[in-house]
Write an enzyme that holds these catalytic residues in place. Structure first.
Site, PDB file in Angstrom:
ATOM      1  N   ASP A 144      -6.280  -1.392 -12.085  1.00  9.96           N
ATOM      2  CA  ASP A 144      -6.111  -0.179 -11.307  1.00  9.96           C
ATOM      3  C   ASP A 144      -5.946  -0.514  -9.828  1.00  9.96           C
ATOM      4  OD1 ASP A 144      -6.396   2.841 -11.226  1.00  9.96           O
ATOM      5  OD2 ASP A 144      -8.049   2.292  -9.895  1.00  9.96           O
TER       6      ASP A 144
ATOM      7  N   GLU B 294       2.312   2.527  -4.124  1.00  7.72           N
ATOM      8  CA  GLU B 294       3.048   2.412  -2.864  1.00  7.72           C
ATOM      9  C   GLU B 294       4.137   3.471  -2.797  1.00  7.72           C
ATOM     10  OE1 GLU B 294       3.215   1.492  -0.015  1.00  7.72           O
ATOM     11  OE2 GLU B 294       1.963  -0.266   0.301  1.00  7.72           O
TER      12      GLU B 294
END
Length: 527
Positions: free
Chosen positions: A197, A263
């Site tokens: 994660d 991102e």
């Protein structure tokens, strides 16, 4: 088999919502074990299980209070061992979610750290500025500052997510050693790999420099999106820690690492490339690039080609749905006149892509997003930013198995509601319909499994007019052309070198040197 994960299909199970076995309304490990035959029959190669560790459940298990145990809501370590054994008996690998960037504030490590014990520097602590404000401008994904004042220690601690999820200081070698030992514990138990994660959040800028503003200014719902997160994540030092994790994993045969790269668009693909480059980093990584609204040939091509160009020796992991985003069947329904046809086409496209493929539970049913009222929510994101952000609960509602009350998920009221639109798309009903999304999913999975070109072949995109997406997958002397009409309008396509249409193509007809593609058609041609 070495590198079994290349080209594999990984079925993601969200434990709270897969199958309740004890009537408390929450899914559990015994329930997962009971339903594993469904996954095996689907044709998947592995399962990824979201966190099942002890947790206060502030973020539904992504706030871990004991990395080596099982949350009692889900069962016991013995239940986990039984699940693992049954999965292996069915030919399914087991990938376990690991949350190493942060823990729960209930973890004994944090309790020791906040009293400056032996683990004093295992979390990210910093002094207040002279005026009492946090040490810098970093923000939390869940809104507000990423710093929380601790009155006992007289310092702020960093939390990229909830205040109850303090960030580990993985610049500290002892903290790194500790998380590696956690991984060793589960590897020794027999798991086949880890989904890591928030893998790009592991290390931060030690100088605590301020983040600059994000391009585009302040027109955002969440303040987090108003910053360019240059210093609080995706730091170059991450790669050294990932290399240590890879070295440990490589000491065990046939294991793999999947990294989640959180991102923004334009930055995620280079990070995926860097994190999977060579033999010292992750085996594969995924971003959110294919988990958004865009359903155009240009987007799919740019994303896949972008990764392949940036990481010629890397390996991607692609998915269209997971526990964090609106389900693909709802997100992309507007790209066709028939939402179920779009759901089928999306599966055909996903399972034709190069790399390893992730399927989220219910995706094989064409399951749709659940519409929830505010009072039904549990997700911190939805609770804070409603109604502009509805949170992630809509994709986390229970799996629907049959026509019994609560769709066969539980005998009790479940933790999130099963609503009629979702209950209609249950497994038993799908089994009785030869044209269902479920039967289609099995057929496409069987095609992929039988085709080395689809699993491992080279990929070349074709220059075709939108809304047609086309690419070839080739290995040895086998070549397939994969074609998709990403629109509700029929199209004719000139085919210079016609191939043989193969099942389970749908909506395609060869007319001499032309191929007729009906609305949201998909086709595979063998050459």
């Amino acid at each position: 088999m070495a590198e079994w994960w290349r080209g594999a299909v990984v079925y993601q199970i969200y434990p709270r919502s897969f199958q309740d076995s004890n009537g408390d309304g929450i899914g559990d490990l015994v329930g997962i074990t009971r339903r594993l035959e469904h996954v095996a029959r689907l044709g998947a190669d592995a399962i990824w299980i979201s966190p099942v560790f002890p947790s206060p459940m502030a973020d539904m298990g992504y706030d871990v209070s004991d990395y080596r145990g099982i949350e009692p809501l889900f069962g016991t370590l013995a239940d986990f061992d039984a699940l693992l054994a049954r999965a292996h008996d069915l030919g399914l690998r087991v990938i376990l979610d690991q949350v190493l960037s942060h823990s729960s504030d209930r973890h004994p490590w944090f309790a020791d750290s906040r009293t400056r014990g032996a683990r004093a520097d295992w979390y990210v602590w910093a002094d207040a500025r002279a005026d009492g404000t946090p040490p810098n401008n970093w923000l939390s994904v869940f809104g507000g500052p990423a710093w929380e004042w601790d009155a006992g220690r007289r310092q702020y601690y960093l939390h990229n997510f909830l205040p109850s999820q303090p960030d580990l200081n993985l610049h500290n070698p002892a903290a790194q050693d500790a998380v590696l030992e956690v991984l060793r514990f589960w590897l020794d138990r027999g798991v086949d790999g880890f989904r890591l994660d928030t893998v790009n959040y592991y290390l931060h800028d030690p100088a605590l420099r301020n983040n600059p503003p994000a391009p585009g200014g302040l027109a955002k719902v969440n303040t987090y999106d108003m910053q360019d997160h240059r210093y609080d994540k995706t730091r170059p030092e991450n790669l050294a820690l990932i290399a240590r994790i890879r070295a440990l994993t490589d000491a065990y045969p046939d294991r793999c690492l999947i990294g989640e790269v959180g991102e923004v668009a334009g930055r995620a693909l280079p990070v995926m490339a860097a994190y999977t480059k060579g033999k010292k980093h992750l085996h594969m990584a995924y971003s959110f690039d294919l988990l958004g609204e865009d359903y155009t040939p240009a987007h799919f091509r740019e994303t896949v080609e972008g990764f392949l160009a940036a990481a010629p020796d890397g390996w991607p992991y692609w998915s269209f749905s997971n526990h964090d985003v609106v389900r693909a069947a709802t997100r992309w329904a507007g790209n066709g006149a028939d939402p179920e046809l779009v759901a089928k086409q999306a599966l055909a496209l996903l399972l034709s892509l190069p790399g390893t493929i992730g399927l989220y539970q219910g995706e094989e049913l064409g399951q749709t997003e659940t519409e929830l009222a505010y009072e039904e929510l549990t997700d911190p994101l939805g609770l804070r930013f409603w109604p502009e952000v509805k949170g992630r609960d809509g994709c986390r509602t229970p799996m629907v198995w049959d026509t019994a009350p609560q769709a066969g998920f539980s005998t009790a009221r479940p933790w999130l509601p099963v609503k009629p639109p979702q209950a209609l798309r249950n497994v038993v009903a799908a089994e009785a319909q030869p044209a269902s999304v479920l039967h289609h999913a099995r057929a496409v999975l069987a095609l992929r499994r039988a085709s080395p070109a689809l699993q491992l072949g080279a990929t070349r995109f074709l220059d075709l007019p939108a809304p047609i997406l086309g690419f070839t997958r080739s290995k040895a002397d086998t070549s397939l052309t994969c074609l998709f009409n990403l629109s509700p309008v029929a199209r004719r396509l000139a085919v210079p070198t016609p191939g043989t249409l193969i099942a389970p193509s749908q909506g395609a007809e060869q007319l001499g040197s032309e191929l007729l593609l009906s609305a949201n058609a998909w086709a595979w041609q063998r050459h």
